[in-house]
Design a protein around this motif. Structure first.
Motif, mmCIF file in Angstrom:
data_model
loop_
_atom_site.group_PDB
_atom_site.id
_atom_site.type_symbol
_atom_site.label_atom_id
_atom_site.label_comp_id
_atom_site.label_asym_id
_atom_site.label_seq_id
_atom_site.Cartn_x
_atom_site.Cartn_y
_atom_site.Cartn_z
ATOM 1 N N THR A 56 0.856 -1.174 0.000
ATOM 2 C CA THR A 56 0.000 0.000 0.000
ATOM 3 C C THR A 56 0.891 1.223 0.000
ATOM 4 O OG1 THR A 56 -0.148 0.002 2.403
ATOM 5 C CG2 THR A 56 -1.898 -1.128 1.217
ATOM 6 N N ALA A 57 0.423 2.255 -0.626
ATOM 7 C CA ALA A 57 1.155 3.511 -0.667
ATOM 8 C C ALA A 57 0.219 4.636 -0.257
ATOM 9 C CB ALA A 57 1.703 3.765 -2.071
ATOM 10 N N LEU A 58 0.703 5.452 0.654
ATOM 11 C CA LEU A 58 -0.062 6.620 1.082
ATOM 12 C C LEU A 58 0.291 7.804 0.204
ATOM 13 C CD1 LEU A 58 0.397 6.316 4.945
ATOM 14 C CD2 LEU A 58 -1.542 5.553 3.575
ATOM 15 N N VAL A 59 -0.728 8.515 -0.229
ATOM 16 C CA VAL A 59 -0.542 9.736 -1.006
ATOM 17 C C VAL A 59 -1.478 10.788 -0.435
ATOM 18 C CG1 VAL A 59 0.195 8.575 -3.128
ATOM 19 C CG2 VAL A 59 -2.222 8.994 -2.737
ATOM 20 N N GLN A 60 -1.256 12.017 -0.821
ATOM 21 C CA GLN A 60 -2.109 13.088 -0.333
ATOM 22 C C GLN A 60 -3.565 12.822 -0.712
ATOM 23 O OE1 GLN A 60 -0.766 16.968 -1.435
ATOM 24 N NE2 GLN A 60 -2.620 17.959 -0.744
ATOM 25 N N GLY A 61 -4.426 12.727 0.275
ATOM 26 C CA GLY A 61 -5.850 12.530 0.035
ATOM 27 C C GLY A 61 -6.312 11.088 0.013
ATOM 28 N N GLY A 62 -5.386 10.132 0.194
ATOM 29 C CA GLY A 62 -5.814 8.739 0.174
ATOM 30 C C GLY A 62 -4.657 7.762 0.142
#
Length: 83
Positions: A56-62
């Motif tokens: 999983t990768a976290l990015v801005q907004g989700g």
């Protein structure tokens, strides 16, 4: 072949209803993952082991779920979640 990323099963299924800004962040991060996989698996088509675990990768907004498949030289974006 050359490393790339794509949505699986397709873009419409994975990002339908997701805000465009989040999609842009996901695509930027997916491109980073491709560069990392390309450096780790110099010739993915000759890779003989099991495919690495997805992540999983976290990015801005989700966040998004992905899977790298060295033999296909692809990083697949499987699911995108907005928050």
């Amino acid at each position: 072949m050359s490393w790339a990323w794509e949505y699986a099963p397709d873009e419409e299924y994975v990002v339908d209803g997701v805000p465009p800004a989040l999609v842009a962040h996901v695509e930027e991060k997916a491109a980073e993952l491709v560069r990392a996989a390309e450096a780790l698996y110099l010739d993915g088509t000759s890779y003989e082991g099991f495919s690495p675990e997805g992540g999983t990768a976290l990015v801005q907004g989700g966040m998004f779920v992905y899977q790298a498949v060295p033999r296909q030289e692809r990083v697949y974006v499987l699911q995108v979640t907005a928050w």
